[in-house]
Design an enzyme around this catalytic site. Structure first.
Site, PDB file in Angstrom:
ATOM      1  N   GLU A  78      20.023   6.351  47.095  1.00  0.00           N
ATOM      2  CA  GLU A  78      19.270   6.008  48.303  1.00  0.00           C
ATOM      3  C   GLU A  78      19.594   7.028  49.381  1.00  0.00           C
ATOM      4  O   GLU A  78      20.716   7.545  49.434  1.00  0.00           O
ATOM      5  CB  GLU A  78      19.689   4.640  48.824  1.00  0.00           C
ATOM      6  CG  GLU A  78      19.250   3.474  47.979  1.00  0.00           C
ATOM      7  CD  GLU A  78      19.421   2.163  48.748  1.00  0.00           C
ATOM      8  OE1 GLU A  78      18.395   1.619  49.186  1.00  0.00           O
ATOM      9  OE2 GLU A  78      20.552   1.696  48.911  1.00  0.00           O
ATOM     10  N   SER A 108      29.584  -4.138  55.097  1.00  0.00           N
ATOM     11  CA  SER A 108      29.441  -2.724  54.768  1.00  0.00           C
ATOM     12  C   SER A 108      29.954  -1.792  55.867  1.00  0.00           C
ATOM     13  O   SER A 108      31.124  -1.794  56.184  1.00  0.00           O
ATOM     14  CB  SER A 108      27.988  -2.439  54.416  1.00  0.00           C
ATOM     15  OG  SER A 108      27.846  -1.124  53.969  1.00  0.00           O
ATOM     16  N   HIS A 109      29.056  -1.044  56.470  1.00  0.00           N
ATOM     17  CA  HIS A 109      29.422  -0.041  57.469  1.00  0.00           C
ATOM     18  C   HIS A 109      29.333  -0.593  58.892  1.00  0.00           C
ATOM     19  O   HIS A 109      29.579   0.135  59.838  1.00  0.00           O
ATOM     20  CB  HIS A 109      28.471   1.142  57.328  1.00  0.00           C
ATOM     21  CG  HIS A 109      27.039   0.675  57.321  1.00  0.00           C
ATOM     22  ND1 HIS A 109      26.473   0.074  56.225  1.00  0.00           N
ATOM     23  CD2 HIS A 109      26.111   0.656  58.289  1.00  0.00           C
ATOM     24  CE1 HIS A 109      25.239  -0.281  56.524  1.00  0.00           C
ATOM     25  NE2 HIS A 109      24.984   0.051  57.759  1.00  0.00           N
ATOM     26  N   THR A 112      18.937  -7.264  53.336  1.00  0.00           N
ATOM     27  CA  THR A 112      18.951  -6.206  52.321  1.00  0.00           C
ATOM     28  C   THR A 112      20.176  -6.325  51.405  1.00  0.00           C
ATOM     29  O   THR A 112      20.101  -6.035  50.218  1.00  0.00           O
ATOM     30  CB  THR A 112      18.970  -4.812  53.008  1.00  0.00           C
ATOM     31  OG1 THR A 112      17.968  -4.786  54.021  1.00  0.00           O
ATOM     32  CG2 THR A 112      18.687  -3.703  52.033  1.00  0.00           C
ATOM     33  N   ASP A 159      32.323   4.346  53.373  1.00  0.00           N
ATOM     34  CA  ASP A 159      32.169   3.357  54.442  1.00  0.00           C
ATOM     35  C   ASP A 159      33.155   2.192  54.301  1.00  0.00           C
ATOM     36  O   ASP A 159      34.047   2.222  53.456  1.00  0.00           O
ATOM     37  CB  ASP A 159      30.721   2.839  54.484  1.00  0.00           C
ATOM     38  CG  ASP A 159      30.363   2.010  53.269  1.00  0.00           C
ATOM     39  OD1 ASP A 159      30.950   2.247  52.197  1.00  0.00           O
ATOM     40  OD2 ASP A 159      29.503   1.115  53.387  1.00  0.00           O
ATOM     41  N   LYS A 196      26.317   0.715  44.424  1.00  0.00           N
ATOM     42  CA  LYS A 196      26.518   2.125  44.708  1.00  0.00           C
ATOM     43  C   LYS A 196      28.016   2.353  44.857  1.00  0.00           C
ATOM     44  O   LYS A 196      28.771   1.400  45.085  1.00  0.00           O
ATOM     45  CB  LYS A 196      25.721   2.561  45.929  1.00  0.00           C
ATOM     46  CG  LYS A 196      26.018   1.803  47.180  1.00  0.00           C
ATOM     47  CD  LYS A 196      24.931   2.088  48.206  1.00  0.00           C
ATOM     48  CE  LYS A 196      25.121   1.195  49.418  1.00  0.00           C
ATOM     49  NZ  LYS A 196      23.889   0.942  50.129  1.00  0.00           N
ATOM     50  N   ASP A 251      31.075   1.694  49.305  1.00  0.00           N
ATOM     51  CA  ASP A 251      29.948   1.978  48.410  1.00  0.00           C
ATOM     52  C   ASP A 251      29.097   3.174  48.866  1.00  0.00           C
ATOM     53  O   ASP A 251      28.260   3.649  48.112  1.00  0.00           O
ATOM     54  CB  ASP A 251      29.068   0.735  48.168  1.00  0.00           C
ATOM     55  CG  ASP A 251      28.495   0.155  49.434  1.00  0.00           C
ATOM     56  OD1 ASP A 251      28.821   0.656  50.535  1.00  0.00           O
ATOM     57  OD2 ASP A 251      27.717  -0.818  49.326  1.00  0.00           O
ATOM     58  N   ARG A 252      29.319   3.648  50.103  1.00  0.00           N
ATOM     59  CA  ARG A 252      28.539   4.803  50.565  1.00  0.00           C
ATOM     60  C   ARG A 252      29.356   6.084  50.472  1.00  0.00           C
ATOM     61  O   ARG A 252      30.587   6.028  50.428  1.00  0.00           O
ATOM     62  CB  ARG A 252      28.130   4.608  52.016  1.00  0.00           C
ATOM     63  CG  ARG A 252      27.172   3.469  52.204  1.00  0.00           C
ATOM     64  CD  ARG A 252      26.656   3.443  53.630  1.00  0.00           C
ATOM     65  NE  ARG A 252      25.595   2.445  53.720  1.00  0.00           N
ATOM     66  CZ  ARG A 252      24.675   2.400  54.660  1.00  0.00           C
ATOM     67  NH1 ARG A 252      24.690   3.294  55.624  1.00  0.00           N
ATOM     68  NH2 ARG A 252      23.737   1.473  54.658  1.00  0.00           N
ATOM     69  N   ASP A 260      33.165  -0.773  53.006  1.00  0.00           N
ATOM     70  CA  ASP A 260      33.373  -1.445  51.721  1.00  0.00           C
ATOM     71  C   ASP A 260      33.342  -0.473  50.547  1.00  0.00           C
ATOM     72  O   ASP A 260      33.351  -0.900  49.383  1.00  0.00           O
ATOM     73  CB  ASP A 260      32.338  -2.554  51.507  1.00  0.00           C
ATOM     74  CG  ASP A 260      30.928  -2.027  51.434  1.00  0.00           C
ATOM     75  OD1 ASP A 260      30.626  -1.024  52.105  1.00  0.00           O
ATOM     76  OD2 ASP A 260      30.109  -2.612  50.697  1.00  0.00           O
TER      77      ASP A 260
HETATM   78  C1  G1P Z   1      20.449  -0.104  54.764  1.00  0.00           C
HETATM   79  C2  G1P Z   1      19.961   1.100  54.009  1.00  0.00           C
HETATM   80  C3  G1P Z   1      19.691   0.738  52.563  1.00  0.00           C
HETATM   81  C4  G1P Z   1      20.947   0.135  51.951  1.00  0.00           C
HETATM   82  C5  G1P Z   1      21.428  -1.025  52.812  1.00  0.00           C
HETATM   83  C6  G1P Z   1      22.757  -1.577  52.309  1.00  0.00           C
HETATM   84  O1  G1P Z   1      19.456  -1.100  54.754  1.00  0.00           O
HETATM   85  O2  G1P Z   1      18.794   1.637  54.594  1.00  0.00           O
HETATM   86  O3  G1P Z   1      19.286   1.866  51.863  1.00  0.00           O
HETATM   87  O4  G1P Z   1      20.696  -0.332  50.652  1.00  0.00           O
HETATM   88  O5  G1P Z   1      21.614  -0.601  54.156  1.00  0.00           O
HETATM   89  O6  G1P Z   1      23.773  -0.628  52.355  1.00  0.00           O
HETATM   90  P1  G1P Z   1      18.414  -1.334  55.959  1.00  0.00           P
HETATM   91  O7  G1P Z   1      19.244  -1.544  57.201  1.00  0.00           O
HETATM   92  O8  G1P Z   1      17.614  -0.084  56.082  1.00  0.00           O
HETATM   93  O9  G1P Z   1      17.617  -2.529  55.524  1.00  0.00           O
HETATM   94 ZN    ZN Z   2      28.683  -0.339  52.269  1.00  0.00          ZN
END
Ligand code: G1P
Ligand code: ZN
Length: 548
Positions: free
Chosen positions: A368, A118-119, A23, A282, A381, A286-287, A284
C-alpha cells in the site's frame, strides 16, 4: 449456557452506538475506550459474533501504548467468561502486529486481539484501538466487522470472569482454574521466521564490509524486535537503533514512518556520513519507510522493486503467483507484474483486502502507498520484514538504493507519486464534496485538460475474486491519457473529523525525465485535483494540511 468453574458475572448495560470498526479495527480516543463498559461491550460483541468453539485458543498482544496493559487484563476476563480456555499473550503485553499475525497462524489460535491504534499518537489524550484477527492471522473481513457492529448496537450486557490480574512480566505458563495463560517472548517466533526468509550470513558479511544501517523504532513496539534481530543476530552496533525503547506515549512523538514524522531520520540521510540504509517503523510495527543517502524510496516504488528482484532472496526463490496493491497505490507494481506475466490485483484500501488473495495463494507480495508492504509469510503488513528485505537486497545486489532505483526507472519508467491530505473538522462537508464529485463523474469522462484527456472516471467498486464479496464506494479515480491519475477518498482510521486523501500519480517513461523533484512534477496535477473536486469551496482549505 456455559458450564464453568470460573466465577462468571453477567453485567447489564446499555449498548454503545459508535463501535463501528474502520479501515483497521475500532479506533477511538483513550478516553472513549476508558468509559465504563466500553471495551467490555465491544469485546463481547466480537465473541457473540464469532461464536468461537468452547475451549478455543486466543492470542492477545499490543503495541504497548497507554492503556494496553489494563485493556489486556479486561479482555482476558471477558474471553474466559466466553469459553476461551487457552490464551497466548506477549510478554509485557507486547506483540507487533505482524508478530501477532504469525503467532495466531503458528499456534493455530481461533482468533487474535491486537491492541493498537497503529501510528496514531498515544498517551492519555491519544488514541487507542482494538482489532481482531481470524485463524489465518489476517484481519476480520468487512462483513464480519459490520456484523460485530450490528451486534454491538443490540447488546444487553457482557459476561466477565473474576480473575486475579495476570502477571505479564514473566514468560511462562499460569493456570487460573481451567484457564491456561501462556506469556511468550514476543520476538522469538518472528526472529526465527526472518532467518528463514532472508540471507542473514550475506547481510552479516555486508555489514562487516563497512556498510551501515540506521533503524528508527519511533518508541513503538519494534524496539525489542530490532535489538534482537539487527543487533544480536546481525551484529549491528546498538546505536544503529534510534528511539529503541517502547514507550506508552511513544515519547510524545507521532510514531508514523513518513518523511514528516520521521524527520530526524530524513535529516540523517541528508548528511555526508549517512548510513547506507535508513528505515523506520510505526507504533505497532507494520509500516516501513526506506531511505538511502539523500534518497527517499516511495512505498509504491518499493514494492515494485521488491518484485523485480524477488528471486534473489532465499525465501522467494520460486517467485510468486501474483501480486496486489491497494487501488490508490501507484501502478509501478503493475508494470513489473506485466513484464513477469503474473496478475496484479487492485484492492480497496486496508490490508484486510489482501488476506483472501494471500490465503488462496493468488498472490505472494503486496503493498500500500501508506508505507505498508508484506508477503505471504504473515497476513499483516510487516515493517521490519520490509527493512530486512531491503538490507538483504542491497547485500545481494552490491548496489546502493539509489542505483537500484535508477536502474529500475530507466527500465520501467518512473511513477512519480504523492498524497495530499486535507483535514476538516466537518465530516458532512467532506462527504458532500465527494457526493458532488461522484455526480459529476459521467461529465468528466472524455474531458480534455491541456494535452491529456480523462480516459475513465469512476467510483471504485471491488469484487473479491475469492469469495465474491462486494465493497462499494472505495474511492473516486480519474485516469488520464498521459499516464496521470488522481484518486480521492476519505480516511477510515481517524478518530475525529474527516481527512480527505488525494492521491496523485504520473508515469514518466522518458529516461531523461526520471530525476526531477516529485513535488515539482505533481504540483499541477494536485492543483487540478483540487479544482475538479472544488476542495476549497467545500472544505474551506486553500492548501493541503499535509503532503506525503
Ligand atoms: C490508512 C492507510 C491505509 C492503511 C490503514 C491502516 O487508512 O491509508 O492504506 O491500510 O491506514 O494502516 P486510511 O486512514 O486512509 O483509511
Ligand atoms: Zn501500524
Amino acid at each position: 449456557m456455559i458450564v464453568s468453574t470460573l466465577d462468571i458475572t453477567h453485567i447489564n448495560c446499555t449498548p454503545f452506538q459508535d463501535q463501528r470498526p474502520g479501515t483497521a479495527g475500532l479506533r477511538k480516543k483513550v478516553s472513549v475506550f476508558r468509559q465504563p463498559h466500553y471495551l467490555e461491550c465491544f469485546v463481547q460483541a466480537i465473541f457473540d459474533t464469532l461464536k468461537l468453539p468452547q475451549g478455543a485458543r486466543l492470542v492477545i498482544g499490543g503495541d504497548g501504548r497507554y492503556h494496553n496493559a489494563e485493556a489486556i487484563q479486561t479482555i482476558i476476563r471477558i474471553a474466559a467468561a466466553n469459553g476461551i480456555r487457552e490464551i497466548i499473550v506477549g510478554q509485557n503485553g507486547l506483540l507487533s502486529t505482524p508478530a501477532a499475525s504469525l503467532v495466531i497462524r503458528k499456534y493455530k489460535a481461533a482468533a487474535g486481539f491486537i491492541l493498537t491504534a497503529s501510528h496514531n499518537p498515544g498517551g492519555p489524550d491519544g488514541d487507542f484501538g482494538l482489532k481482531f484477527n481470524t485463524p489465518s492471522g489476517g484481519q476480520a473481513t468487512e462483513q464480519v466487522t459490520e456484523a460485530v457492529f450490528r451486534t454491538s448496537q443490540q447488546l444487553s450486557g457482557y459476561r466477565i470472569a473474576s480473575l486475579p490480574p495476570v502477571d505479564l512480566v514473566r514468560t511462562g505458563n499460569t493456570k487460573c482454574g481451567e484457564l491456561d495463560i501462556q506469556v511468550i517472548d514476543p520476538v522469538a517466533d518472528y526472529a526465527m521466521l526472518m532467518q528463514e526468509l532472508f540471507d542473514f550470513a550475506a547481510i552479516r558479511t555486508w555489514l562487516q564490509d563497512g556498510h551501515r544501517i540506521r533503524f528508527d523504532a519511533m518508541h513503538g513496539v519494534t524496539g525489542p524486535y530490532a535489538r534482537r534481530i539487527l543487533v544480536d543476530l546481525l551484529g549491528c552496533p546498538p546505536d544503529s537503533i534510534l528511539h529503541a525503547e517502547s514507550l506508552p506515549d511513544f515519547g510524545g512523538l507521532h510514531p508514523d514512518p513518513n518523511p514528516i514524522d520521521a524527520a530526524e531520520l530524513v535529516a540523517e540521510s541528508l548528511r555526508p556520513d549517512s548510513a547506507d540504509l535508513l528505515a523506520a517503523s510505526d507504533g505497532d510495527g507494520d509500516r516501513n519507510m526506506i531511505l538511502g543517502p539523500g534518497f527517499f524510496l516511495s512505498p509504491g516504488d518499493s514494492v515494485a522493486m521488491m518484485l523485480a528482484s524477488l528471486q534473489l532472496l532465499p525465501g522467494y526463490r520460486n517467485g510468486v503467483a501474483g501480486v496486489a496493491r491497494s487501488m490508490p497505490t501507484s501502478r509501478a507494481l503493475d508494470v513489473v507484474a506485466a513484464e513477469l506475466g503474473i496478475p496484479c490485483y487492485e484492492t480497496p484500501t486496508g490490508w484486510r483486502f489482501f488476506c483472501n488473495l494471500l490465503e488462496a495463494g493468488l498472490i505472494g507480495l503486496c503493498g500500500e502507498e501508506s508505507f505498508g508492504t508484506s508477503s505471504a509469510h504473515v497476513r499483516e503488513k510487516d515493517g521490519l520484514w520490509a527493512v530486512l528485505f531491503w538490507i538483504n537486497l542491497l547485500a545481494a545486489r552490491h548496489r546502493s538504493l539509489k542505483q537500484i532505483a535508477d536502474e529500475h526507472w530507466r527500465h520501467h519508467g518512473r511513477h512519480y507519486y504523492q498524497r495530499w491530505d486535507y483535514y476538516t473538522a466537518d465530516t458532512s462537508r467532506a462527504n458532500a464534496m465527494l457526493g458532488a464529485l461522484r455526480s459529476a463523474l459521467p461529465g468528466l469522462c472524455g474531458r480534455q485538460f491541456g494535452t491529456a484527456q480523462i480516459e475513465s472516471a469512476d467510483d471504485f467498486h471491488y469484487r473479491d475474486p475469492v469469495d465474491g464479496s462486494e465493497s462499494a464506494h472505495q474511492g473516486i479515480r480519474l485516469v488520464f491519457s498521459d499516464g496521470a491519475r488522481i484518486v480521492y477518498r476519505l480516511s477510515g482510521t481517524g478518530t475525529a473529523g474527516a481527512t480527505l486523501r488525494v492521491y496523485l500519480e504520473r508515469h514518466v517513461r522518458d529516461a531523461a525525465a526520471i530525476d526531477r523533484p516529485t513535488s515539482e512534477v505533481l504540483a499541477p496535477l494536485g492543483n487540478l485535483a483540487a479544482a475538479l473536486a472544488r476542495i476549497g469551496e467545500f472544505i474551506g482549505a486553500d492548501a493541503p494540511t499535509g503532503m506525503i
